[in-house]
Design a protein around this motif. Structure first.
Motif, PDB file in Angstrom:
ATOM      1  N   ARG A  44      80.612 -35.984  15.286  1.00 42.46           N
ATOM      2  CA  ARG A  44      79.970 -37.289  15.415  1.00 42.46           C
ATOM      3  C   ARG A  44      80.960 -38.440  15.306  1.00 42.46           C
ATOM      4  N   LEU A  45      82.238 -38.132  15.237  1.00 43.57           N
ATOM      5  CA  LEU A  45      83.231 -39.198  15.118  1.00 43.57           C
ATOM      6  C   LEU A  45      83.452 -39.860  16.466  1.00 43.57           C
ATOM      7  N   GLU A  46      83.366 -41.169  16.488  1.00 47.64           N
ATOM      8  CA  GLU A  46      83.576 -41.932  17.726  1.00 47.64           C
ATOM      9  C   GLU A  46      85.034 -42.354  17.770  1.00 47.64           C
ATOM     10  N   ARG A  47      85.879 -41.496  18.307  1.00 50.64           N
ATOM     11  CA  ARG A  47      87.310 -41.752  18.325  1.00 50.64           C
ATOM     12  C   ARG A  47      87.790 -41.999  19.744  1.00 50.64           C
ATOM     13  N   VAL A  48      88.849 -42.770  19.854  1.00 54.32           N
ATOM     14  CA  VAL A  48      89.520 -42.992  21.125  1.00 54.32           C
ATOM     15  C   VAL A  48      90.760 -42.103  21.153  1.00 54.32           C
ATOM     16  N   ARG A  51      84.244 -43.997  11.814  1.00 57.00           N
ATOM     17  CA  ARG A  51      85.183 -44.187  12.923  1.00 57.00           C
ATOM     18  C   ARG A  51      86.626 -44.245  12.460  1.00 57.00           C
ATOM     19  N   GLN A  52      86.841 -44.304  11.145  1.00 58.62           N
ATOM     20  CA  GLN A  52      88.184 -44.415  10.571  1.00 58.62           C
ATOM     21  C   GLN A  52      88.892 -45.668  11.071  1.00 58.62           C
ATOM     22  N   LEU A  92      93.328 -49.451  12.541  1.00 58.22           N
ATOM     23  CA  LEU A  92      93.136 -48.195  11.835  1.00 58.22           C
ATOM     24  C   LEU A  92      92.771 -48.427  10.378  1.00 58.22           C
ATOM     25  N   LEU A  93      91.830 -47.639   9.874  1.00 57.94           N
ATOM     26  CA  LEU A  93      91.445 -47.726   8.481  1.00 57.94           C
ATOM     27  C   LEU A  93      92.626 -47.408   7.570  1.00 57.94           C
ATOM     28  N   ALA A  94      93.480 -46.491   8.016  1.00 57.97           N
ATOM     29  CA  ALA A  94      94.625 -46.079   7.207  1.00 57.97           C
ATOM     30  C   ALA A  94      95.638 -47.197   6.988  1.00 57.97           C
ATOM     31  N   CYS A  95      95.541 -48.277   7.755  1.00 57.76           N
ATOM     32  CA  CYS A  95      96.491 -49.383   7.591  1.00 57.76           C
ATOM     33  C   CYS A  95      96.107 -50.304   6.428  1.00 57.76           C
ATOM     34  N   HIS A  96      94.906 -50.113   5.865  1.00 57.70           N
ATOM     35  CA  HIS A  96      94.485 -50.852   4.665  1.00 57.70           C
ATOM     36  C   HIS A  96      94.605 -52.371   4.859  1.00 57.70           C
TER      37      HIS A  96
END
Length: 288
Positions: free
Chosen positions: A108-112, A196-197, A234-238
């Motif tokens: 269910r992840l909406e990733r590009v 979506r991260q 990106l979520l990982a970039c905080h």
């Protein structure tokens, strides 16, 4: 021979039995209308730089060949964004003679997903339907895009450590020349989407230098011209809210703005003026 390669050769052989269907940008169809004898694998050819594929009630397999008409670049980037309601099939991309799984049925992840591809070379995707006992409505589909520019937004394809690092001076100067959007403004809010991260930066702009489409809208009734919009990263970039003026640059993908370089405006201005004095600026930037 690996199982993935065996499956690829099997699909390619079956495609010879099916009638290819040509279109320009978009395709939609139903597996219920598929000829069970002649079209074990249905093949579709699309010739635009962006569009979508929508397969209702997927059955057996669908092979989508992307043959965009590209004027210059010998190598380019292909981006795929599966539908949020993707059900009933798995999505693969064919690269260098192998099938790589992009999205399995049930995810269910909406990733590009973005890849390097030959500008004049065919890119193919497979949608393999999974056996279903029920007859409820299922849709397997995706949006595709060959971005016009990648520039600073190409940072999103790098490892997370590199994608989240601040742009260097060269990247900053090139970003204002090559990005799909360049806007000066402030951060109003930052929200996060764990599914979506990604993070979404709400921007209020005081000066619009350029945008490819309408991802930023002008405020109605404001005495001073202002712009509003959202930029994804990106979520990982905080990413966190910050005070002051920034110069936001980046690329537009699937109707969304994606962050490239975002220096504080005063820092960029000092860099640009220094580069201009040394005749090292790659393009002119308005100073008003």
């Amino acid at each position: 021979m690996s199982s993935r390669n065996s499956f690829l050769h099997f699909l390619q052989a079956l495609c010879l039995l099916s009638t290819c269907r040509a279109d320009l940008c978009n395709w939609s169809g139903s597996g219920l209308m598929q000829d069970n004898h002649l079209r074990a694998v249905q093949q579709v050819r699309l010739h635009c730089t962006e569009g979508s594929v929508e397969w209702i009630y997927p059955s057996r397999a669908l092979r989508v060949v992307l043959e965009p008409i590209l004027a210059r670049a010998q190598r380019t980037t292909l981006c795929i964004k599966p539908f949020r309601g993707f059900r009933g099939a798995s999505l693969f991309i064919e690269r260098t003679g192998e099938l790589d799984l992009l999205m399995a049925d049930g995810e269910r992840l909406e990733r590009v997903h973005c890849f390097r591809a030959g500008g004049r070379q065919k890119s193919a995707l497979f949608i393999q339907a999974n056996p279903q006992e029920d007859i409820s409505r299922r849709i397997a589909g995706f949006h595709y895009e060959f971005p016009r520019r990648w520039s600073s937004a190409g940072r999103l394809r790098r490892p997370l450590q590199a994608a989240c690092q601040p742009c260097n001076n060269t990247e900053l100067l090139l970003a204002v020349c090559n990005s799909d959007f360049v806007i000066r403004g402030s951060i109003r809010n930052v929200s996060h989407d764990a599914e979506r991260q990604t993070s979404m930066v709400e921007v209020r702009g005081s000066r619009m230098y350029r945008q490819r489409s309408g991802v930023f809208e002008r405020e109605v009734g404001a005495q001073v011209p202002n712009w509003r919009g959202h930029i994804h990263t990106l979520l990982a970039c905080h990413v966190r809210p910050g005070e002051g003026l920034f110069l936001f640059t980046g690329a537009e993908h699937f109707g969304e703005a994606w962050l490239g370089c975002a220096p504080r405006f005063k820092d960029f201005l000092a860099l640009y003026l220094r580069a201009k004095r040394n005749q090292q600026n790659p393009c002119d930037f308005p100073l008003d």
